[in-house]
Design a protein around this motif. Structure first.
Motif, PDB file in Angstrom:
ATOM      1  N   ASP A   1       5.661  -1.733  -5.366  1.00  7.18           N
ATOM      2  CA  ASP A   1       4.403  -2.087  -6.014  1.00  7.18           C
ATOM      3  C   ASP A   1       4.120  -3.584  -5.933  1.00  7.18           C
ATOM      4  O   ASP A   1       2.957  -3.990  -5.835  1.00  7.18           O
ATOM      5  N   GLU A   2       5.178  -4.400  -5.982  1.00 10.19           N
ATOM      6  CA  GLU A   2       4.985  -5.850  -6.065  1.00 10.19           C
ATOM      7  C   GLU A   2       4.409  -6.422  -4.774  1.00 10.19           C
ATOM      8  O   GLU A   2       3.772  -7.471  -4.793  1.00 10.19           O
TER       9      GLU A   2
ATOM     10  N   ARG B   1       1.818  -9.768  -5.779  1.00 13.68           N
ATOM     11  CA  ARG B   1       2.662 -10.638  -6.599  1.00 13.68           C
ATOM     12  C   ARG B   1       3.799 -11.217  -5.773  1.00 13.68           C
ATOM     13  O   ARG B   1       4.142 -12.392  -5.877  1.00 13.68           O
TER      14      ARG B   1
ATOM     15  N   SER C   1      -1.742  -8.068 -16.144  1.00 13.43           N
ATOM     16  CA  SER C   1      -0.325  -8.196 -15.845  1.00 13.43           C
ATOM     17  C   SER C   1       0.282  -9.314 -16.672  1.00 13.43           C
ATOM     18  O   SER C   1      -0.333 -10.367 -16.866  1.00 13.43           O
TER      19      SER C   1
ATOM     20  N   GLU D   1      -7.231  -1.400  -6.307  1.00 12.53           N
ATOM     21  CA  GLU D   1      -5.802  -1.127  -6.171  1.00 12.53           C
ATOM     22  C   GLU D   1      -5.425  -0.911  -4.720  1.00 12.53           C
ATOM     23  O   GLU D   1      -5.820   0.092  -4.125  1.00 12.53           O
TER      24      GLU D   1
ATOM     25  N   SER E   1       0.590  -5.308  -4.910  1.00 13.92           N
ATOM     26  CA  SER E   1      -0.198  -6.073  -5.890  1.00 13.92           C
ATOM     27  C   SER E   1      -0.396  -7.508  -5.430  1.00 13.92           C
ATOM     28  O   SER E   1      -1.215  -8.242  -5.992  1.00 13.92           O
TER      29      SER E   1
ATOM     30  N   ARG F   1       2.337  -4.137 -16.435  1.00 14.00           N
ATOM     31  CA  ARG F   1       0.959  -4.031 -15.935  1.00 14.00           C
ATOM     32  C   ARG F   1       0.244  -2.853 -16.586  1.00 14.00           C
ATOM     33  O   ARG F   1       0.815  -1.788 -16.782  1.00 14.00           O
TER      34      ARG F   1
ATOM     35  N   THR G   1      -6.340  -7.204  -5.974  1.00  9.54           N
ATOM     36  CA  THR G   1      -5.832  -7.080  -7.347  1.00  9.54           C
ATOM     37  C   THR G   1      -6.708  -7.880  -8.303  1.00  9.54           C
ATOM     38  O   THR G   1      -7.064  -7.396  -9.386  1.00  9.54           O
TER      39      THR G   1
END
Lengths: 254, 254
Positions: B22-23, B28, A181, A47, B26, A227, A42
């Protein structure tokens, strides 16, 4: 065209991770590599689109690897490149690419930096088995190299070694526009803002909005993560989210 | 037939995990559910065979879910069942099974235990959308239920809630013979024992032998993990591993 415009037109670069290891599926070892690689990619504008964890079985590795390498720009594998019989990643990757595999003189040289000749036994030489046509990935921790072939990067499973290999690999990758983000803490429960947030998401098609509930010291709370590759669109959406949250706070508390 | 014999003839029960979010991709949020579910399933005699992590995209969820549910006894999903627009798991599961989805009165009743009528807004009612024919999974933490349909169990992504749901689901699952496991610490580097370990693995076909290097306070070391459904075969293999390690220690140090 400004620098920003140019960076926005860079093509999307995608990736998948293939974690190879019975020990992850049995729960004996808790994976630490997925999160690390995800964050790393990221940060450099790649991606991560999919992760798979498969057992130490040649057919499973081949079929997952072939599915992933056909679909994404890069595939990163972790695990199964050590000196024992259950380390079958290199052979599986060679089979997936339909190439031969043999002891690679470059890899033997790397191993020789660590192991004197009388310790370079059959087991350790297994770690020098590299598919034909692959380039080696240096291992600054314990010398036994990873390798890349086609769009596949084969790395160790031990986190410290994987991380050292990723530091070697990272600068060689093509990268896309980094996804920007911003996180807005709502101070509200997820259900308080869900409907309005959905409307904002619908009216801001170039941004992705995620909503993540958590418990804070003051009770249930929500992080809204906005994002986008486009800094202006990101800023617009963040403003809309903040205005909505303020309105909801007023409505619920005021 | 003794109790042990009977337990050995129980069929193998397999599982996959589908992490939706998605988290996680990514970086995160660092996933904590895979390791937890893996250990839970191993402990009750269910073999976790595959894990996939996919983004919040309906088509990705459908295709992964259909691939996994066709292949394994059970599929456990985590994530995407909250009140916001990015929570699309229930709709995706309904589409994968080709059934309708609507607000479920049983789920609304569960939500009503937590939310008074004036707080049961459109967003929160999203959490009551359940595919037709599904059974609910109670959520003792925050009330919004998971569900199971066919061989698929749909659970929350928040670890505390997922764990509470797994405690509800676990006792309802059919289980196979638990895989027994014994770990032998070698006191040697992996490459010292690799060749001999491979021979033991070859001559003990009913056990799986894994080798996991680690750094201890005294330097590089290796855990040899021996696994089997058959306690006698396990004991035989462990004895062989211990004898081999002792011989190697003597040879290298003696």
């Amino acid at each position: 065209m400004t620098a920003t415009d140019a960076s926005l037109t860079r093509p999307t670069v995608t990736a998948a991770i293939l974690v190879i290891g019975d020990e992850i599926l049995s729960g004996r070892t808790k994976d630490k590599n997925i999160g690390y690689i995800a964050e790393y990619l990221t940060n450099i504008g790649i991606e991560l689109r999919e992760v798979r964890v498969v057992p130490d079985l040649v057919d499973e590795i081949i079929s997952s690897l072939n599915a992933l390498r056909a679909r994404y720009t890069y595939v990163f594998t972790t695990g199964g490149i050590g000196p024992t019989h259950d380390d079958i990643t290199a052979d599986s990757v060679a089979a997936a690419f339909g190439v031969a595999i043999d002891h690679d003189p470059r890899a033997i040289e790397m191993l020789s930096e660590r192991f004197p000749a009388d310790q370079l036994n059959e087991a350790r030489l297994r770690m020098a088995r590299i598919p034909a046509g692959a380039e080696l990935i240096a291992n600054s921790v314990s010398k036994a190299p990873g390798f890349h072939i086609g769009n596949v990067f084969v790395m160790a499973g031990v986190p410290a070694i994987m991380q050292a290999m990723l530091d070697v690999v990272g600068p060689t990758l093509k990268t896309g526009t980094r996804i920007l983000s911003e996180t807005v803490r709502a101070g509200l429960r997820e259900g308080d803002i869900g409907t309005a947030l959905g409307e904002i998401a619908k009216s801001h098609p170039l941004v992705a909005i995620g909503s993540y509930p958590f418990w804070s010291e003051t009770g249930p709370d929500t992080n809204v993560v906005v994002r986008s590759r486009n800094p202006e669109k990101l800023a617009e959406a963040v403003l809309a989210v903040k205005a909505m949250i303020e309105a909801e706070q007023t409505r619920l508390r005021g």
